[in-house]
Each structure stands twice: as C-alpha cells, then as structure tokens.
Design an enzyme around this catalytic site. Structure first.
Site, PDB file in Angstrom:
ATOM      1  N   TYR A   1     -15.572  -0.837   8.953  1.00 20.48           N
ATOM      2  CA  TYR A   1     -13.833   0.008   9.012  1.00 20.48           C
ATOM      3  C   TYR A   1     -13.000  -0.492  10.739  1.00 20.48           C
ATOM      4  O   TYR A   1     -12.107  -0.968  10.806  1.00 20.48           O
ATOM      5  CB  TYR A   1     -13.217   1.190   8.565  1.00 20.48           C
ATOM      6  CG  TYR A   1     -11.821   2.031   8.928  1.00 20.48           C
ATOM      7  CD1 TYR A   1     -10.629   1.829   7.994  1.00 20.48           C
ATOM      8  CD2 TYR A   1     -11.205   3.196   9.692  1.00 20.48           C
ATOM      9  CE1 TYR A   1      -9.718   2.159   7.933  1.00 20.48           C
ATOM     10  CE2 TYR A   1     -10.178   3.211   9.836  1.00 20.48           C
ATOM     11  CZ  TYR A   1      -9.783   3.125   9.172  1.00 20.48           C
ATOM     12  OH  TYR A   1      -8.371   3.671   9.189  1.00 20.48           O
TER      13      TYR A   1
ATOM     14  N   ASP B   1       2.351  -1.818  -4.083  1.00 25.23           N
ATOM     15  CA  ASP B   1       0.514  -1.598  -4.599  1.00 25.23           C
ATOM     16  C   ASP B   1      -0.420  -2.557  -5.428  1.00 25.23           C
ATOM     17  O   ASP B   1       0.318  -2.326  -6.651  1.00 25.23           O
ATOM     18  CB  ASP B   1       0.881   0.281  -4.600  1.00 25.23           C
ATOM     19  CG  ASP B   1      -0.567   0.502  -4.318  1.00 25.23           C
ATOM     20  OD1 ASP B   1      -0.005   1.343  -2.803  1.00 25.23           O
ATOM     21  OD2 ASP B   1      -1.843   0.501  -3.836  1.00 25.23           O
ATOM     22  N   ILE B   2      -1.041  -2.034  -5.071  1.00 26.42           N
ATOM     23  CA  ILE B   2      -2.024  -3.211  -6.318  1.00 26.42           C
ATOM     24  C   ILE B   2      -2.159  -2.395  -7.695  1.00 26.42           C
ATOM     25  O   ILE B   2      -2.277  -3.077  -8.816  1.00 26.42           O
ATOM     26  CB  ILE B   2      -3.627  -2.880  -5.545  1.00 26.42           C
ATOM     27  CG1 ILE B   2      -4.797  -4.456  -5.870  1.00 26.42           C
ATOM     28  CG2 ILE B   2      -4.257  -2.029  -5.184  1.00 26.42           C
ATOM     29  CD1 ILE B   2      -5.399  -4.454  -5.559  1.00 26.42           C
TER      30      ILE B   2
ATOM     31  N   GLY C   1       0.558  -1.419   0.575  1.00 28.05           N
ATOM     32  CA  GLY C   1       0.141  -0.075   0.279  1.00 28.05           C
ATOM     33  C   GLY C   1       1.171   1.048   0.336  1.00 28.05           C
ATOM     34  O   GLY C   1       0.415   2.376   0.609  1.00 28.05           O
TER      35      GLY C   1
ATOM     36  N   GLY D   1      -0.160   4.625  -1.355  1.00 25.40           N
ATOM     37  CA  GLY D   1      -1.423   5.622  -0.279  1.00 25.40           C
ATOM     38  C   GLY D   1      -0.610   6.928   0.078  1.00 25.40           C
ATOM     39  O   GLY D   1       0.101   7.488   0.495  1.00 25.40           O
ATOM     40  N   GLN D   2      -1.879   7.633   1.367  1.00 27.87           N
ATOM     41  CA  GLN D   2      -1.388   8.564   1.816  1.00 27.87           C
ATOM     42  C   GLN D   2      -0.480   8.659   2.936  1.00 27.87           C
ATOM     43  O   GLN D   2       0.689   9.459   2.865  1.00 27.87           O
ATOM     44  CB  GLN D   2      -2.383   9.495   2.691  1.00 27.87           C
ATOM     45  CG  GLN D   2      -2.506  10.902   3.319  1.00 27.87           C
ATOM     46  CD  GLN D   2      -3.203  11.520   4.448  1.00 27.87           C
ATOM     47  OE1 GLN D   2      -4.186  10.570   4.573  1.00 27.87           O
ATOM     48  NE2 GLN D   2      -3.253  12.563   4.144  1.00 27.87           N
ATOM     49  N   LEU D   3      -0.452   7.649   3.468  1.00 30.15           N
ATOM     50  CA  LEU D   3       1.142   7.230   4.772  1.00 30.15           C
ATOM     51  C   LEU D   3       1.929   7.406   3.725  1.00 30.15           C
ATOM     52  O   LEU D   3       3.524   6.774   3.779  1.00 30.15           O
ATOM     53  CB  LEU D   3       0.506   6.426   6.120  1.00 30.15           C
ATOM     54  CG  LEU D   3       1.507   6.075   6.700  1.00 30.15           C
ATOM     55  CD1 LEU D   3       1.656   7.342   7.418  1.00 30.15           C
ATOM     56  CD2 LEU D   3       0.550   5.010   7.517  1.00 30.15           C
TER      57      LEU D   3
ATOM     58  N   LYS E   1     -10.455  -2.511  12.319  1.00 31.14           N
ATOM     59  CA  LYS E   1      -9.503  -2.768  12.896  1.00 31.14           C
ATOM     60  C   LYS E   1      -9.551  -3.157  14.618  1.00 31.14           C
ATOM     61  O   LYS E   1      -8.559  -3.541  15.022  1.00 31.14           O
ATOM     62  CB  LYS E   1      -9.932  -0.826  12.950  1.00 31.14           C
ATOM     63  CG  LYS E   1      -9.250   0.126  11.796  1.00 31.14           C
ATOM     64  CD  LYS E   1      -7.358  -0.354  11.524  1.00 31.14           C
ATOM     65  CE  LYS E   1      -7.449   0.260   9.692  1.00 31.14           C
ATOM     66  NZ  LYS E   1      -5.878  -0.210   9.171  1.00 31.14           N
TER      67      LYS E   1
ATOM     68  N   ILE F   1      -2.550  -7.782  -1.970  1.00 29.75           N
ATOM     69  CA  ILE F   1      -2.159  -7.793  -0.635  1.00 29.75           C
ATOM     70  C   ILE F   1      -2.883  -9.077  -0.319  1.00 29.75           C
ATOM     71  O   ILE F   1      -2.745 -10.659   0.521  1.00 29.75           O
ATOM     72  CB  ILE F   1      -2.730  -6.979   0.290  1.00 29.75           C
ATOM     73  CG1 ILE F   1      -1.960  -7.428   1.989  1.00 29.75           C
ATOM     74  CG2 ILE F   1      -4.290  -7.021   0.532  1.00 29.75           C
ATOM     75  CD1 ILE F   1      -1.971  -6.337   3.044  1.00 29.75           C
TER      76      ILE F   1
HETATM   77  P1  NAD Z   1      -4.616   5.042   1.606  1.00 27.58           P
HETATM   78  O1  NAD Z   1      -6.356   4.393   0.966  1.00 27.58           O
HETATM   79  O2  NAD Z   1      -4.016   6.576   1.260  1.00 27.58           O
HETATM   80  O3  NAD Z   1      -3.633   4.465   1.058  1.00 27.58           O
HETATM   81  C1  NAD Z   1      -4.033   2.463   1.038  1.00 27.58           C
HETATM   82  C2  NAD Z   1      -3.487   1.993   0.061  1.00 27.58           C
HETATM   83  O4  NAD Z   1      -3.471   0.677   0.111  1.00 27.58           O
HETATM   84  C3  NAD Z   1      -3.404   2.464  -1.829  1.00 27.58           C
HETATM   85  O5  NAD Z   1      -2.756   3.173  -2.538  1.00 27.58           O
HETATM   86  C4  NAD Z   1      -4.077   1.684  -2.449  1.00 27.58           C
HETATM   87  O6  NAD Z   1      -4.034   1.291  -4.066  1.00 27.58           O
HETATM   88  C5  NAD Z   1      -3.737   0.299  -1.799  1.00 27.58           C
HETATM   89  N1  NAD Z   1      -4.526  -0.539  -2.058  1.00 27.58           N
HETATM   90  C6  NAD Z   1      -6.062  -1.141  -1.471  1.00 27.58           C
HETATM   91  N2  NAD Z   1      -5.813  -2.043  -1.294  1.00 27.58           N
HETATM   92  C7  NAD Z   1      -5.272  -2.826  -1.699  1.00 27.58           C
HETATM   93  C8  NAD Z   1      -4.592  -4.430  -2.504  1.00 27.58           C
HETATM   94  N3  NAD Z   1      -5.675  -5.013  -2.313  1.00 27.58           N
HETATM   95  N4  NAD Z   1      -3.451  -4.994  -2.331  1.00 27.58           N
HETATM   96  C9  NAD Z   1      -3.062  -3.844  -2.063  1.00 27.58           C
HETATM   97  N5  NAD Z   1      -2.703  -2.847  -1.836  1.00 27.58           N
HETATM   98  C10 NAD Z   1      -3.871  -1.943  -1.816  1.00 27.58           C
HETATM   99  O7  NAD Z   1      -4.400   4.914   3.302  1.00 27.58           O
HETATM  100  P2  NAD Z   1      -3.330   5.713   3.736  1.00 27.58           P
HETATM  101  O8  NAD Z   1      -4.167   6.756   4.466  1.00 27.58           O
HETATM  102  O9  NAD Z   1      -2.492   5.512   3.472  1.00 27.58           O
HETATM  103  O10 NAD Z   1      -3.359   4.441   5.237  1.00 27.58           O
HETATM  104  C11 NAD Z   1      -2.628   4.012   5.642  1.00 27.58           C
HETATM  105  C12 NAD Z   1      -2.863   2.797   6.290  1.00 27.58           C
HETATM  106  O11 NAD Z   1      -3.038   3.931   8.431  1.00 27.58           O
HETATM  107  C13 NAD Z   1      -3.912   2.012   6.188  1.00 27.58           C
HETATM  108  O12 NAD Z   1      -4.170   0.659   7.520  1.00 27.58           O
HETATM  109  C14 NAD Z   1      -5.190   3.135   7.493  1.00 27.58           C
HETATM  110  O13 NAD Z   1      -5.932   2.623   7.797  1.00 27.58           O
HETATM  111  C15 NAD Z   1      -4.224   3.433   8.200  1.00 27.58           C
HETATM  112  N6  NAD Z   1      -5.071   5.132   9.104  1.00 27.58           N
HETATM  113  C16 NAD Z   1      -4.703   6.556   7.829  1.00 27.58           C
HETATM  114  C17 NAD Z   1      -5.410   7.774   8.439  1.00 27.58           C
HETATM  115  C18 NAD Z   1      -5.674   8.584   7.865  1.00 27.58           C
HETATM  116  O14 NAD Z   1      -5.641   9.771   8.341  1.00 27.58           O
HETATM  117  N7  NAD Z   1      -4.856   8.318   6.829  1.00 27.58           N
HETATM  118  C19 NAD Z   1      -6.125   7.127  10.219  1.00 27.58           C
HETATM  119  C20 NAD Z   1      -5.923   6.226  10.571  1.00 27.58           C
HETATM  120  C21 NAD Z   1      -5.317   5.165  10.360  1.00 27.58           C
END
Ligand code: NAD
Length: 309
Positions: free
Chosen positions: A141, A34-35, A8, A11-13, A145, A52
């Site tokens: 969600y 990433d997917i 992943g 993503g944002q993180l 978690k 994943i």
């Molecule tokens: P995001 O949605 O920006 O990124 C998630 C990434 O996972 C994406 O790039 C997506 O393409 C990839 N993905 C989705 N399905 C997939 C799969 N089947 N196989 C492989 N990759 C796949 O999320 P984020 O904000 O970067 O969050 C990352 C983690 O942090 C997550 O576990 C989220 O729950 C947790 N989190 C985030 C926040 C927040 O505010 N952003 C807050 C609390 C927890």
C-alpha cells in the site's frame, strides 16, 4: 458548472465526502460510483456502477454526465494489501493511471486522489515527520501511494493536469465502516464501548499513530480542492495532521464518558505495519499554502462520536 464523479463512493471516506460534495455542488451534479452496487439503493442521488480498471466504461460515464472533476477514492488499503499485493498494485496504480490519462485526454478541470502516511517507512523520522524526508515504505500500500504521488506530480508537470492530494493519517468516523486498514481499531472501539462491551485491540499499548476525525478530513479535502491552483504548490501530496494517540489514550478518552469501559490488547500482523509509520506529522506547508487547521482533538472527537452513535 462543476460536475463531479466520485469513484469508490461507498467506502469509509467516500460515503461522507459524497454527501458534502452534494451540499456544495447540488445533488444531481455529483455522481457516486463504486465497484459494488450493494448500497446504491440506500444512497441518494445519481449512481453508476464502475470498476476503475474498466477504462472504457470510465470514459463513457465521464462523457454521459459531462464530468469536470474526479475524486478517485477507490483503493485496496494497507492491511488487505499485504494479503493481496497483486490486487492492490492493480487497483491502486492502474486505477490512478486510468483517471490521470482520462483527465489529460479530456482536459478535466481537477482531480483529487488521496495519499497516506503509509508513504513513510521504518527509517523515516517518527516525530513531527517532515514533508520531504526518507521514504522507504515497507507495505505494498505504501509503495503504491508513494508511486502514485510521483505519478500525480508527473501528470501535473508534464500535462498540466490539476491533480491535488493529501497524505491522510488514520481516519476516524462513525457513519461508514472502515475498509481494511491499520487504524480501523479507532473506529471499532467506539461501537464496542457504546454497546457496553470489552474491546480487544489489534495494536499494542504505546503504538502512537497520527489520526484525524472524519469531519476534519472532509473539510480539509474540500478546502484544498476549492483553493486557487496557484496556492497548491506541492503536487505530490501534502502532509496533513489532526491528532496523535496510542490505543490506551483513546481508551482513557472514552472512559471520561463511559467510566467502566475496558480494553485488552492482542496485537496481530497489523502491529508491524503500525510500527513502520510515524507518530506525528509536520503539516506546516498545508497550513501556510492553503490555510489548513484541524478543529478536533481526541476528547472532542470521542464526545462527538459517542453522542451520535
Ligand atoms: P474503503 O476501503 O473504505 O473504500 C474504498 C472503496 O473503493 C470501497 O467502497 C470499494 O468498494 C471501492 N473499490 C474497490 N475497488 C474498486 C474498483 N476496482 N473500482 C471501483 N471502486 C472500487 O477506503 P477509504 O478508507 O474510504 O479510503 C479512501 C481513500 O482514502 C483511499 O485512497 C485510501 O487509500 C485513502 N486513505 C484512507 C485512510 C483511512 O484511514 N481510511 C487513510 C489514508 C488514506
């Protein structure tokens, strides 16, 4: 030598965490996956396309790159999870089980998997929410978690898998766009303000939520992962706090830099999710066990973001 797989990673993180991990371990020792391969060309360093849920391919990648640590960031977030609950369950739960099973089978050194303040629910105490409290999440969600935290603790206690986790508040950064959560407004607002546009907020005035600047989130994550195993005493997931604010407070913080910034409120389905979550978080165990301390408050975050976008 550590060899890290980030799942992943676009993503944002993941976009920001992958860069930091590459500074720490060396670019070639951190494999982004990433997917979607959509951003693979723009991203530097090694990349593997991976769903994943494809356990065989996950195993192949771990073998091929001699992976010792996995950061599992693949997820379906809170707002999207409400419209696609089955997909959320599948990715959020079966994805985690695949990683934990692989860690057990191959004896990987460490696993990171983030939880969220979404584990709390409408009947959780809202102010300075404790580590251990009533947890009845009202979103798919949040259910995922909470179950995920229990799974991590189970794999640690039963099989010795060194899996570590924090419950992030809403994450605010500017380098990558958010992926469909309830706190996404706190990213969009800065871009609208910078472009001189009025901002329509999908949460109502007075909706206080715990939030954290991305720099703090990345620093905290790496600090937890670099701590000696005996300091990581909580094996579900650590409460972690940065700041707390309502939409009008982030608006006022922006107005200190852009005085004519205006916002209006049009709460949608995300309001109900936000109202089920805490206002503020008590993170005394992260502070005491591995030395957590945030650096950014709201005004420092606004200044940093508005200077950089
Ligand atoms: P995001 O949605 O920006 O990124 C998630 C990434 O996972 C994406 O790039 C997506 O393409 C990839 N993905 C989705 N399905 C997939 C799969 N089947 N196989 C492989 N990759 C796949 O999320 P984020 O904000 O970067 O969050 C990352 C983690 O942090 C997550 O576990 C989220 O729950 C947790 N989190 C985030 C926040 C927040 O505010 N952003 C807050 C609390 C927890």
């Amino acid at each position: 030598m550590e060899r890290v797989l980030v799942i992943g990673a676009f993503g944002q993180l993941g976009s920001e965490l992958t860069d930091e991990l590459r500074k720490l371990y060396g670019e070639d020792n951190v494999i982004a996956s990433d997917i979607t391969a959509a951003r693979a060309q723009a991203a530097r360093g090694p990349f593997e396309q991976l769903d994943i849920l494809d356990r065989a391919r996950l195993g192949e990648i771990v073998e091929k790159h001699k992976i010792t640590q996995i950061y599992n960031l693949a997820a379906i977030l809170s707002s999207i999870g409400e419209s696609k609950p089955g997909v959320a369950w599948n990715v959020n739960m079966n994805g985690l089980v695949n990683v934990l099973e692989l860690a057990r089978e191959k004896g990987l050194n460490k696993i990171y998997w983030p939880s969220s303040i979404a584990v709390f629910g409408p009947d959780t105490p809202k102010v300075m929410t404790p580590q251990e409290t009533v947890m009845n999440p009202s979103t798919m969600y949040g259910v995922n978690k909470l179950a995920g935290e229990k799974l991590c603790q189970y794999y640690f206690q039963k099989f010795g898998v060194d899996v570590r986790s924090v419950r992030y508040p809403g994450l605010v950064g500017y380098k990558a766009m958010p992926g469909g959560g309830t706190t996404d407004y706190a990213v969009d607002i800065y871009f609208k303000a910078k472009q001189g546009e009025e901002f329509t907020c999908f949460l109502d005035k007075g909706t206080v939520l715990p939030m954290m600047y991305m720099d703090d989130a990345i620093r905290g994550t790496i600090q937890l992962m670099e701590s000696p195993a005996e300091k990581v005493k909580i094996r579900t997931s650590y409460n972690l706090a940065g700041m707390s604010f309502a939409p009008e407070e982030i608006g006022s913080s922006i107005q200190k830099i852009i005085p004519d910034f205006k916002m209006i409120y049009a709460p949608d389905h995300r309001q109900e999710i936000a109202e089920s979550w805490p206002d503020s978080i008590d993170d005394q165990f992260a502070q005491a066990h591995w030395g957590w301390k945030p650096k950014f408050d709201l005004d420092a975050m606004s200044k940093d973001i508005l200077e950089n976008i």
